[in-house]
Design an enzyme around this catalytic site. Structure first.
Site, PDB file in Angstrom:
ATOM      1  N   GLY A  39      45.535  72.687  25.956  1.00  0.00           N
ATOM      2  CA  GLY A  39      46.220  73.612  25.055  1.00  0.00           C
ATOM      3  C   GLY A  39      45.733  75.045  25.152  1.00  0.00           C
ATOM      4  N   THR A  40      46.004  75.802  24.101  1.00  0.00           N
ATOM      5  CA  THR A  40      45.562  77.187  24.014  1.00  0.00           C
ATOM      6  C   THR A  40      44.048  77.243  24.139  1.00  0.00           C
ATOM      7  OG1 THR A  40      47.394  77.645  22.500  1.00  0.00           O
ATOM      8  CG2 THR A  40      45.580  79.225  22.513  1.00  0.00           C
ATOM      9  N   VAL A 183      39.734  87.991  14.512  1.00  0.00           N
ATOM     10  CA  VAL A 183      38.767  87.316  15.374  1.00  0.00           C
ATOM     11  C   VAL A 183      38.994  87.659  16.842  1.00  0.00           C
ATOM     12  CG1 VAL A 183      37.599  85.128  15.661  1.00  0.00           C
ATOM     13  CG2 VAL A 183      39.156  85.423  13.766  1.00  0.00           C
ATOM     14  N   ILE A 184      40.244  87.597  17.287  1.00  0.00           N
ATOM     15  CA  ILE A 184      40.524  87.851  18.708  1.00  0.00           C
ATOM     16  C   ILE A 184      40.160  89.289  19.065  1.00  0.00           C
ATOM     17  CG2 ILE A 184      42.386  88.105  20.413  1.00  0.00           C
ATOM     18  CD1 ILE A 184      43.690  85.634  19.253  1.00  0.00           C
ATOM     19  N   HIS A 444       9.552  75.451  12.242  1.00  0.00           N
ATOM     20  CA  HIS A 444       9.080  76.831  12.325  1.00  0.00           C
ATOM     21  C   HIS A 444       8.587  77.109  13.733  1.00  0.00           C
ATOM     22  CE1 HIS A 444       7.222  80.599  11.143  1.00  0.00           C
ATOM     23  NE2 HIS A 444       6.165  80.212  11.845  1.00  0.00           N
TER      24      HIS A 444
HETATM   25  P1  FAD Z   1      47.432  74.382  21.068  1.00  0.00           P
HETATM   26  O1  FAD Z   1      46.041  74.418  21.550  1.00  0.00           O
HETATM   27  O2  FAD Z   1      48.189  75.658  21.002  1.00  0.00           O
HETATM   28  O3  FAD Z   1      48.177  73.342  22.013  1.00  0.00           O
HETATM   29  C1  FAD Z   1      49.533  73.112  21.937  1.00  0.00           C
HETATM   30  C2  FAD Z   1      50.029  72.693  23.303  1.00  0.00           C
HETATM   31  O4  FAD Z   1      51.351  72.208  23.164  1.00  0.00           O
HETATM   32  C3  FAD Z   1      50.110  73.824  24.304  1.00  0.00           C
HETATM   33  O5  FAD Z   1      49.359  73.509  25.457  1.00  0.00           O
HETATM   34  C4  FAD Z   1      51.591  73.954  24.643  1.00  0.00           C
HETATM   35  O6  FAD Z   1      51.822  74.234  26.013  1.00  0.00           O
HETATM   36  C5  FAD Z   1      52.096  72.567  24.300  1.00  0.00           C
HETATM   37  N1  FAD Z   1      53.497  72.508  23.905  1.00  0.00           N
HETATM   38  C6  FAD Z   1      54.137  73.255  22.966  1.00  0.00           C
HETATM   39  N2  FAD Z   1      55.407  72.841  22.817  1.00  0.00           N
HETATM   40  C7  FAD Z   1      55.575  71.821  23.677  1.00  0.00           C
HETATM   41  C8  FAD Z   1      56.658  70.965  23.960  1.00  0.00           C
HETATM   42  N3  FAD Z   1      57.803  71.057  23.295  1.00  0.00           N
HETATM   43  N4  FAD Z   1      56.489  70.017  24.938  1.00  0.00           N
HETATM   44  C9  FAD Z   1      55.317  69.881  25.577  1.00  0.00           C
HETATM   45  N5  FAD Z   1      54.261  70.649  25.326  1.00  0.00           N
HETATM   46  C10 FAD Z   1      54.380  71.598  24.378  1.00  0.00           C
HETATM   47  N6  FAD Z   1      39.630  78.252  17.727  1.00  0.00           N
HETATM   48  C11 FAD Z   1      38.371  77.844  17.459  1.00  0.00           C
HETATM   49  O7  FAD Z   1      38.198  76.923  16.658  1.00  0.00           O
HETATM   50  N7  FAD Z   1      37.297  78.428  18.048  1.00  0.00           N
HETATM   51  C12 FAD Z   1      37.426  79.440  18.927  1.00  0.00           C
HETATM   52  O8  FAD Z   1      36.418  79.948  19.448  1.00  0.00           O
HETATM   53  C13 FAD Z   1      38.727  79.903  19.228  1.00  0.00           C
HETATM   54  N8  FAD Z   1      38.906  80.900  20.100  1.00  0.00           N
HETATM   55  C14 FAD Z   1      40.187  81.313  20.393  1.00  0.00           C
HETATM   56  C15 FAD Z   1      40.331  82.377  21.279  1.00  0.00           C
HETATM   57  C16 FAD Z   1      41.602  82.831  21.591  1.00  0.00           C
HETATM   58  C17 FAD Z   1      41.758  83.978  22.563  1.00  0.00           C
HETATM   59  C18 FAD Z   1      42.741  82.181  21.026  1.00  0.00           C
HETATM   60  C19 FAD Z   1      44.120  82.634  21.396  1.00  0.00           C
HETATM   61  C20 FAD Z   1      42.589  81.133  20.138  1.00  0.00           C
HETATM   62  C21 FAD Z   1      41.309  80.695  19.804  1.00  0.00           C
HETATM   63  N9  FAD Z   1      41.091  79.666  18.896  1.00  0.00           N
HETATM   64  C22 FAD Z   1      39.831  79.261  18.597  1.00  0.00           C
HETATM   65  C23 FAD Z   1      42.211  78.981  18.237  1.00  0.00           C
HETATM   66  C24 FAD Z   1      42.493  77.649  18.947  1.00  0.00           C
HETATM   67  O9  FAD Z   1      42.785  77.892  20.302  1.00  0.00           O
HETATM   68  C25 FAD Z   1      43.666  76.946  18.270  1.00  0.00           C
HETATM   69  O10 FAD Z   1      43.418  76.817  16.883  1.00  0.00           O
HETATM   70  C26 FAD Z   1      43.843  75.551  18.858  1.00  0.00           C
HETATM   71  O11 FAD Z   1      44.068  75.614  20.249  1.00  0.00           O
HETATM   72  C27 FAD Z   1      45.021  74.828  18.170  1.00  0.00           C
HETATM   73  O12 FAD Z   1      45.173  73.558  18.729  1.00  0.00           O
HETATM   74  P2  FAD Z   1      46.589  72.824  18.745  1.00  0.00           P
HETATM   75  O13 FAD Z   1      46.338  71.531  19.437  1.00  0.00           O
HETATM   76  O14 FAD Z   1      47.160  72.812  17.395  1.00  0.00           O
HETATM   77  O15 FAD Z   1      47.549  73.737  19.618  1.00  0.00           O
HETATM   78  P1  NAI Z   2      43.712  87.232  12.721  1.00  0.00           P
HETATM   79  O1  NAI Z   2      44.617  86.716  11.694  1.00  0.00           O
HETATM   80  O2  NAI Z   2      42.307  86.753  12.784  1.00  0.00           O
HETATM   81  O3  NAI Z   2      43.609  88.819  12.603  1.00  0.00           O
HETATM   82  C1  NAI Z   2      44.730  89.653  12.699  1.00  0.00           C
HETATM   83  C2  NAI Z   2      44.356  91.017  12.138  1.00  0.00           C
HETATM   84  O4  NAI Z   2      45.407  91.909  12.451  1.00  0.00           O
HETATM   85  C3  NAI Z   2      44.186  91.025  10.634  1.00  0.00           C
HETATM   86  O5  NAI Z   2      43.005  91.714  10.321  1.00  0.00           O
HETATM   87  C4  NAI Z   2      45.435  91.752  10.138  1.00  0.00           C
HETATM   88  O6  NAI Z   2      45.216  92.450   8.930  1.00  0.00           O
HETATM   89  C5  NAI Z   2      45.686  92.692  11.292  1.00  0.00           C
HETATM   90  N1  NAI Z   2      47.071  93.158  11.422  1.00  0.00           N
HETATM   91  C6  NAI Z   2      48.210  92.450  11.220  1.00  0.00           C
HETATM   92  N2  NAI Z   2      49.293  93.226  11.492  1.00  0.00           N
HETATM   93  C7  NAI Z   2      48.812  94.427  11.905  1.00  0.00           C
HETATM   94  C8  NAI Z   2      49.416  95.629  12.360  1.00  0.00           C
HETATM   95  N3  NAI Z   2      50.735  95.735  12.466  1.00  0.00           N
HETATM   96  N4  NAI Z   2      48.622  96.660  12.707  1.00  0.00           N
HETATM   97  C9  NAI Z   2      47.268  96.556  12.626  1.00  0.00           C
HETATM   98  N5  NAI Z   2      46.638  95.436  12.201  1.00  0.00           N
HETATM   99  C10 NAI Z   2      47.397  94.378  11.863  1.00  0.00           C
HETATM  100  O7  NAI Z   2      44.471  86.991  14.112  1.00  0.00           O
HETATM  101  P2  NAI Z   2      43.973  87.016  15.607  1.00  0.00           P
HETATM  102  O8  NAI Z   2      42.716  87.781  15.769  1.00  0.00           O
HETATM  103  O9  NAI Z   2      45.168  87.395  16.403  1.00  0.00           O
HETATM  104  O10 NAI Z   2      43.645  85.480  15.873  1.00  0.00           O
HETATM  105  C11 NAI Z   2      44.652  84.478  15.726  1.00  0.00           C
HETATM  106  C12 NAI Z   2      44.048  83.169  15.351  1.00  0.00           C
HETATM  107  O11 NAI Z   2      43.259  82.651  16.399  1.00  0.00           O
HETATM  108  C13 NAI Z   2      43.173  83.289  14.144  1.00  0.00           C
HETATM  109  O12 NAI Z   2      43.820  82.641  13.078  1.00  0.00           O
HETATM  110  C14 NAI Z   2      41.916  82.586  14.478  1.00  0.00           C
HETATM  111  O13 NAI Z   2      41.682  81.537  13.586  1.00  0.00           O
HETATM  112  C15 NAI Z   2      42.110  82.027  15.873  1.00  0.00           C
HETATM  113  N6  NAI Z   2      40.941  82.396  16.659  1.00  0.00           N
HETATM  114  C16 NAI Z   2      39.741  81.860  16.326  1.00  0.00           C
HETATM  115  C17 NAI Z   2      38.602  82.229  16.985  1.00  0.00           C
HETATM  116  C18 NAI Z   2      37.311  81.660  16.554  1.00  0.00           C
HETATM  117  O14 NAI Z   2      37.296  80.699  15.803  1.00  0.00           O
HETATM  118  N7  NAI Z   2      36.183  82.203  17.001  1.00  0.00           N
HETATM  119  C19 NAI Z   2      38.622  83.187  18.084  1.00  0.00           C
HETATM  120  C20 NAI Z   2      39.935  83.721  18.317  1.00  0.00           C
HETATM  121  C21 NAI Z   2      41.038  83.313  17.645  1.00  0.00           C
END
Ligand code: FAD
Ligand code: NAI
Length: 465
Positions: A39-40, A183-184, A444
Site C-alpha cells: 500500500g501507501t 506530518v508529511i 539507567h
Molecule cells: P493504503 O496503504 O493506502 O493501501 C491501500 C491500497 O489499496 C493501495 O495500495 C491501493 O493501490 C489499493 N487499492 C485502492 N483501490 C483499489 C481497488 N479498487 N482495487 C485494488 N486495489 C486498490 N503512517 C504511519 O503510521 N506512520 C508513518 O510513518 C507514516 N508515514 C507516511 C508517510 C507518507 C509520505 C504518507 C503519504 C503516509 C504515511 N503514513 C504513515 C500513513 C500510512 O501510509 C497510511 O495510514 C496507511 O498506508 C493506510 O493503510 P491502508 O491499508 O488503509 O491504505
Molecule cells: P496533515 O493533516 O497532517 O496536515 C495538513 C496540514 O495542512 C494541516 O496543518 C492543515 O492545517 C494544513 N492545510 C490544509 N489546507 C491548507 C492550505 N490550503 N494551505 C496551507 N495549509 C493547509 O496532512 P499531511 O501532512 O498531508 O499527512 C496526511 C496523513 O498522512 C496524516 O493524516 C498523517 O496521519 C499521515 N502521515 C503520518 C505520518 C506519521 O505517522 N509519521 C507521516 C506522514 C503522513
C-alpha cells in the site's frame, strides 16, 4: 472460485487482515492494483520516508554534530542517487516480504483493480485488462487514501509534488516551499533541508501540527526554526506560477490581506489525504459514504451486510498501525471471534530529529471536556543519557485524570521518543496511574527515565530537575 473473504487493497490494513484471516482458516483473497503489496505505507509512505529521514539525519549529523564529539570527517559529500537507491531497496525487500507472508498464510494475491459488482461479487480487472469475477461470503474494503489536491495548483510530481514526488526528487532543490505544516510537510521538509534546501513551510492555521498539544507544538516549532526551517503561519497559497527557471508562489494571510510572492524550485503540497473509493462500485450494493467521502463503520461493518471497511478509507486517524489493528479486529469478527480497537490509545509519531510522540488526550482536549487533570513534566536537558549524547532538545509531559487516577495522555519531544511511546501505550492499556509508571524500574542511563521523572511530577516529586 468461492472465498470466505475478499479484501480490496493490499496496504497495512488489507495485508494484515489477510494474514490474520489466513491464520484463522478463512479462504481469503487480496486484490491490489499497484503491482506491489504494502500500500501507501510500504511503497510511497512510512517506509521510504523513514529511509530518507534516517539517511539524511546521518548526513547532517556527520557535518554538524560529529566534530563536537571528536569525530572529524573531511570531504563529506552527498551521493543522492545512492541515498534514493537504499530507500528503494528497503521498499523492495519489504514488499516482497509481504508477498511471502500471503503465500505462508495461504492467501491468494490477485493482481488487478477490484470493483464490487453486486452482493458477494468482486470483479477484478487484471494488469492486461482482462476481467474475472470472484465470489465471496464477505468483502473487506481497505482501499486507503490519496493526497488531497489544492484547487488551482497543478501537480506534476517533478516541480510541484505530493509526498510521492518528494520521495524521489533527482536533485536537491535550492528552495523548497511546503504547503501544510502537518506530518508529511515537516518530515519531508526536514529531509530536504538537511540535504541543503532552504525550506519554507506555509500553513493556513496559526500553529504547526494543529491537533497536537499546544505546548509540544510550540516546543517542536522552536526546534525546527533553530534547525533553519522557515514558517509562514496563518497564510494560504493562492497560486503557483511555473517559469522556465523556477516557480513563483503567491501567498496571502488566511484572514485576508496583502498578497506576497515567494520563489521556489520545488513546491510540496501536503495539506492532508482523502479516502480513495473511485471505481470501487459502492453504488452497486448501496455502501454509504459521509460528506467527506469516508465510508463510516460500526465495528468495521458498513451499512451493507457482509461488507466491512478498515484503514484510511474509513473514519479515524490515517495511520498504518491503526489500519493494521483494524484489519486484525475485522478479520477476527468475520471469523466469528471478538475484535476491538481502543481508539484512546493510538500513538502518533513524527519522525523528525528530535521526534515527537504522543498518545491520548492533549491538555486542550481535557480542558474542553471539563476533565480535572494533573500534569507532570520533565525536560530532556535534565536527562543524563540525553546530556551524554548531546540530544537535549525536548520534554516529556504526562497527564493524569484526577477522578480515575489514570494516565490519559503523554506527549513528548526528544530523540528516540517514537520508540519510547510504546511503554506508555502498554501502561495506558493496563489502566496505569502516573505513580505506576513512576515506581516502575527504568534502566539507567536511558532517555526513558524522562518518562519516569515526568510521571513522578504528576504527584509533585520529580527528583532530577
Ligand atoms: P493504503 O496503504 O493506502 O493501501 C491501500 C491500497 O489499496 C493501495 O495500495 C491501493 O493501490 C489499493 N487499492 C485502492 N483501490 C483499489 C481497488 N479498487 N482495487 C485494488 N486495489 C486498490 N503512517 C504511519 O503510521 N506512520 C508513518 O510513518 C507514516 N508515514 C507516511 C508517510 C507518507 C509520505 C504518507 C503519504 C503516509 C504515511 N503514513 C504513515 C500513513 C500510512 O501510509 C497510511 O495510514 C496507511 O498506508 C493506510 O493503510 P491502508 O491499508 O488503509 O491504505
Ligand atoms: P496533515 O493533516 O497532517 O496536515 C495538513 C496540514 O495542512 C494541516 O496543518 C492543515 O492545517 C494544513 N492545510 C490544509 N489546507 C491548507 C492550505 N490550503 N494551505 C496551507 N495549509 C493547509 O496532512 P499531511 O501532512 O498531508 O499527512 C496526511 C496523513 O498522512 C496524516 O493524516 C498523517 O496521519 C499521515 N502521515 C503520518 C505520518 C506519521 O505517522 N509519521 C507521516 C506522514 C503522513
Amino acid at each position: 472460485m468461492s472465498y470466505d473473504l475478499v479484501i480490496i487493497g493490499g496496504g497495512p490494513g488489507g495485508y494484515n487482515a489477510a494474514i490474520r484471516a489466513g491464520q484463522l482458516g478463512l479462504k481469503t483473497a487480496i486484490i491490489e492494483s499497484r503491482g506491489k503489496l504494502g500500500g501507501t505505507c510500504l511503497n510511497v509512505g512510512c517506509i521510504p520516508s523513514k529511509a530518507l529521514l534516517h539517511a539524511s539525519e546521518f548526513y547532517e549529523a556527520a557535518a554538524k554534530t560529529f566534530p563536537s564529539m571528536g569525530v572529524k570527517i573531511t570531504g563529506l559529500s552527498l551521493d543522492l542517487p545512492q541515498m534514493l537507491k537504499q530507500k528503494e531497496d528497503a521498499v523492495d525487500g519489504l514488499t516482497k516480504g509481504v508477498e511471502f507472508l500471503m503465500r505462508k498464510n495461504k492467501v491468494d494475491y490477485v493482481k488487478g483493480f477490484g470493483r464490487i459488482a453486486g452482493a458477494g461479487k468482486v470483479e477484478v480487472t487484471g494488469p492486461d485488462g482482462a476481467k474475472h469475477t470472484l465470489e465471496t461470503k464477505n468483502i473487506l474494503i481497505a482501499t486507503g487514501s490519496v493526497p488531497t489536491p489544492l484547487p488551482g495548483i497543478e501537480i506534476d510530481e517533478g516541480r510541484v509534488v505530493t509526498s510521492t514526488g518528494a520521495l524521489s526528487l533527482n536533485a536537491v532543490p535550492g528552495k523548497m516551499i511546503v504547503i501544510g505544516a502537518g506530518v508529511i510537510g515537516l518530515e519531508l521538509g526536514s529531509v530536504w533541508r538537511r540535504l541543503g534546501s532552504e525550506v519554507t513551510v506555509v500553513e493556513f492555521l496559526d500553529k504547526i501540527t494543529p491537533t497536537m498539544d499546544d505546548e509540544i507544538s510550540t516546543a517542536f516549532q522552536r526546534t525546527l526554526k533553530k534547525q533553519g526551517m522557515k514558517f509562514e503561519l496563518g497564510h494560504k497559497v493562492t497560486g503557483v506560477e511555473k517559469l522556465d527557471d523556477g516557480l513563483v508562489v503567491t501567498i496571502e494571510p488566511a484572514k485576508g490581506g496583502q498578497a506576497r510572492t515567494l520563489e521556489a524550485d520545488v513546491v510540496l503540497v501536503a495539506i492532508g489525504r482523502k479516502p480513495f473509493t473511485e471505481g470501487l462500485g459502492l453504488e452497486t450494493v448501496g455502501v454509504q459514504t459521509d460528506a467527506r467521502g469516508f465510508i463510516p463503520n460500526d465495528h468495521f461493518k458498513t451499512n451493507v451486510e457482509g461488507i466491512y471497511v478498515i484503514g484510511d478509507v474509513t473514519t479515524g486517524p490515517m495511520l498504518a498501525h491503526k489500519a493494521e489493528d483494524e484489519g486484525i479486529a475485522a478479520a477476527q469478527i468475520i471469523a466469528g471471534q471478538w475484535g476491538h480497537v481502543n481508539y484512546d490509545v493510538i500513538p502518533n509519531v513524527i519522525y523528525t530529529d528530535p521526534e515527537v510522540a504522543s498518545v491520548g488526550k492533549t491538555e486542550e482536549e481535557l480542558k474542553a471536556a471539563g476533565v480535572e487533570y494533573k500534569v507532570g513534566k520533565f525536560p530532556m536537558m535534565a536527562n543524563s543519557r540525553a546530556r551524554a549524547n548531546h540530544e537535549t532538545e525536548g520534554l516529556v509531559k504526562v497527564l493524569e485524570d484526577v477522578a480515575t487516577k489514570r494516565v490519559v495522555g503523554v506527549h513528548m519531544v526528544g530523540t528516540g521518543v517514537g520508540e519510547m511511546i510504546g511503554e506508555v501505550c502498554v501502561a495506558m492499556e493496563f489502566g496505569a496511574s502516573a505513580e505506576d509508571i513512576a515506581r516502575t524500574c527504568h534502566a539507567h542511563p536511558t532517555m526513558s527515565e524522562a518518562i519516569k521523572e515526568a510521571a513522578k511530577g504528576v504527584d509533585g516529586w520529580t527528583m532530577q530537575a
